[in-house]
Design a protein around this motif. Structure first.
Motif, mmCIF file in Angstrom:
data_model
loop_
_atom_site.group_PDB
_atom_site.id
_atom_site.type_symbol
_atom_site.label_atom_id
_atom_site.label_comp_id
_atom_site.label_asym_id
_atom_site.label_seq_id
_atom_site.Cartn_x
_atom_site.Cartn_y
_atom_site.Cartn_z
ATOM 1 N N SER A 15 -9.575 25.689 24.217
ATOM 2 C CA SER A 15 -10.475 25.579 25.367
ATOM 3 C C SER A 15 -11.628 26.572 25.231
ATOM 4 N N PHE A 16 -12.538 26.515 26.165
ATOM 5 C CA PHE A 16 -13.739 27.339 26.134
ATOM 6 C C PHE A 16 -13.415 28.830 25.996
ATOM 7 N N SER A 17 -12.364 29.283 26.673
ATOM 8 C CA SER A 17 -12.019 30.716 26.618
ATOM 9 C C SER A 17 -11.536 31.154 25.237
ATOM 10 N N MET A 18 -11.195 30.197 24.378
ATOM 11 C CA MET A 18 -10.695 30.522 23.044
ATOM 12 C C MET A 18 -11.724 30.283 21.939
ATOM 13 N N CYS A 19 -12.906 29.835 22.291
ATOM 14 C CA CYS A 19 -13.930 29.480 21.285
ATOM 15 C C CYS A 19 -14.204 30.593 20.293
ATOM 16 N N ASP A 20 -14.234 31.835 20.748
ATOM 17 C CA ASP A 20 -14.550 32.951 19.858
ATOM 18 C C ASP A 20 -13.413 33.289 18.903
ATOM 19 N N HIS A 21 -12.263 32.646 19.059
ATOM 20 C CA HIS A 21 -11.089 32.996 18.266
ATOM 21 C C HIS A 21 -10.635 31.895 17.315
ATOM 22 N N VAL A 22 -11.297 30.765 17.328
ATOM 23 C CA VAL A 22 -10.863 29.639 16.501
ATOM 24 C C VAL A 22 -10.990 29.950 15.007
ATOM 25 N N ASP A 55 -8.211 20.502 27.956
ATOM 26 C CA ASP A 55 -7.878 19.662 29.112
ATOM 27 C C ASP A 55 -6.738 18.701 28.796
ATOM 28 N N ARG A 56 -6.586 18.349 27.505
ATOM 29 C CA ARG A 56 -5.522 17.437 27.081
ATOM 30 C C ARG A 56 -5.085 17.829 25.663
ATOM 31 N N PRO A 57 -3.838 17.536 25.318
ATOM 32 C CA PRO A 57 -3.333 17.903 23.990
ATOM 33 C C PRO A 57 -3.560 16.790 22.971
ATOM 34 N N LEU A 58 -3.563 17.179 21.701
ATOM 35 C CA LEU A 58 -3.762 16.236 20.612
ATOM 36 C C LEU A 58 -3.055 16.760 19.364
ATOM 37 N N VAL A 59 -2.283 15.902 18.697
ATOM 38 C CA VAL A 59 -1.674 16.268 17.415
ATOM 39 C C VAL A 59 -2.756 16.113 16.355
ATOM 40 N N VAL A 60 -3.142 17.215 15.702
ATOM 41 C CA VAL A 60 -4.174 17.143 14.659
ATOM 42 C C VAL A 60 -3.557 17.161 13.260
ATOM 43 N N ARG A 61 -2.274 17.491 13.196
ATOM 44 C CA ARG A 61 -1.549 17.439 11.924
ATOM 45 C C ARG A 61 -0.104 17.079 12.236
ATOM 46 N N SER A 79 -13.233 23.587 29.798
ATOM 47 C CA SER A 79 -12.818 24.831 30.447
ATOM 48 C C SER A 79 -11.328 24.862 30.752
ATOM 49 N N GLY A 80 -10.677 23.712 30.768
ATOM 50 C CA GLY A 80 -9.259 23.671 31.121
ATOM 51 C C GLY A 80 -8.350 24.077 29.982
ATOM 52 N N SER A 81 -7.251 24.727 30.349
ATOM 53 C CA SER A 81 -6.161 25.045 29.420
ATOM 54 C C SER A 81 -4.896 24.504 30.052
ATOM 55 N N ASP A 82 -4.619 23.231 29.807
ATOM 56 C CA ASP A 82 -3.509 22.537 30.443
ATOM 57 C C ASP A 82 -2.235 22.770 29.631
ATOM 58 N N PHE A 83 -1.570 23.883 29.913
ATOM 59 C CA PHE A 83 -0.351 24.229 29.193
ATOM 60 C C PHE A 83 0.720 23.163 29.401
ATOM 61 N N GLY A 84 0.833 22.646 30.614
ATOM 62 C CA GLY A 84 1.878 21.681 30.938
ATOM 63 C C GLY A 84 1.813 20.439 30.077
ATOM 64 N N SER A 85 0.615 19.884 29.925
ATOM 65 C CA SER A 85 0.506 18.672 29.102
ATOM 66 C C SER A 85 0.781 18.989 27.629
ATOM 67 N N ALA A 86 0.445 20.191 27.184
ATOM 68 C CA ALA A 86 0.743 20.585 25.801
ATOM 69 C C ALA A 86 2.258 20.677 25.598
ATOM 70 N N PHE A 87 2.961 21.311 26.530
ATOM 71 C CA PHE A 87 4.420 21.422 26.409
ATOM 72 C C PHE A 87 5.082 20.051 26.491
#
Length: 190
Positions: A15-22, A55-61, A79-87
């Motif tokens: 999400s946006f808050s993690m952009c500087d860490h990718v 905002d939503r999860p995706l399997v990239v590998r 901007s969203g970090s939807d932990f629930g949908s990821a879990f």
């Protein structure tokens, strides 16, 4: 059943808050791949799946041998970090993967989930999704890795096995490698 595998899931907040860490996440994934390459047992045993979410999860590998190059993780301008949908997604993916591995007559170690985030969830109901994941028969060992300005109590709640913080000088690749070291890698490679 003669071969043993360790399914590892890297679940990364993009999400946006993690952009500087990718970039750090991608460097860590390359470093982990190098550590796996250095140990023949790890090469054979470790399977890796990467899931990203905002905002939503995706399997990239999808789950595959850890030596195979991973897709480059890219940030999302969400901007969203939807932990629930990821879990929720990763629960479904782990259950499916473990079933497939067992049908291949492989011995499956307890899955490992490596959760990378600043710990700042935007969905208040995420603890229920985490609880459902932890209640499955394929409940993974949960390790959290915090980057940026972290919410330590949230990461402590997720990383029930271990919590690493990039701000403490811990590199993601080494944290991931040391997490699998107890099962597969020789200590001198970590």
């Amino acid at each position: 059943m003669d071969r043993e595998v360790l399914p590892c899931y890297v679940v990364c907040d993009v999400s946006f808050s993690m952009c500087d860490h990718v970039d750090e996440v991608n460097a860590g994934m390359r470093e982990f791949r190098g550590v796996v390459h250095a140990d023949r047992r790890a090469t054979v045993q470790i399977r890796l799946c990467v899931v990203v979410f905002a905002d939503r999860p995706l399997v990239v590998r999808p789950l595959s041998p850890a030596l195979e190059p991973a897709e480059v993780i890219r940030p999302r301008q969400e901007s969203g970090s939807d932990f629930g949908s990821a879990f929720t997604l990763v629960r479904t993916v782990i259950e499916r993967d473990v079933d497939v591995l067992k049908r291949q007559r492989l011995r499956v170690r307890r899955p490992m989930l490596f959760f990378v985030s600043d710990g700042r969830a935007t969905d208040p109901a995420w603890p229920a999704a985490l609880e459902r994941l932890n209640a499955t028969t394929s409940c993974p060992e949960m390790i959290a890795f915090g980057l940026g300005s972290v919410d330590q109590p949230t990461l402590d709640r997720i990383g029930s096995s271990r919590v690493f913080l990039g701000g403490d000088g811990v590199r993601l690749g080494i944290a991931l490698a040391s997490s699998v070291a107890r099962t597969v890698l020789r200590p001198d490679h970590v």
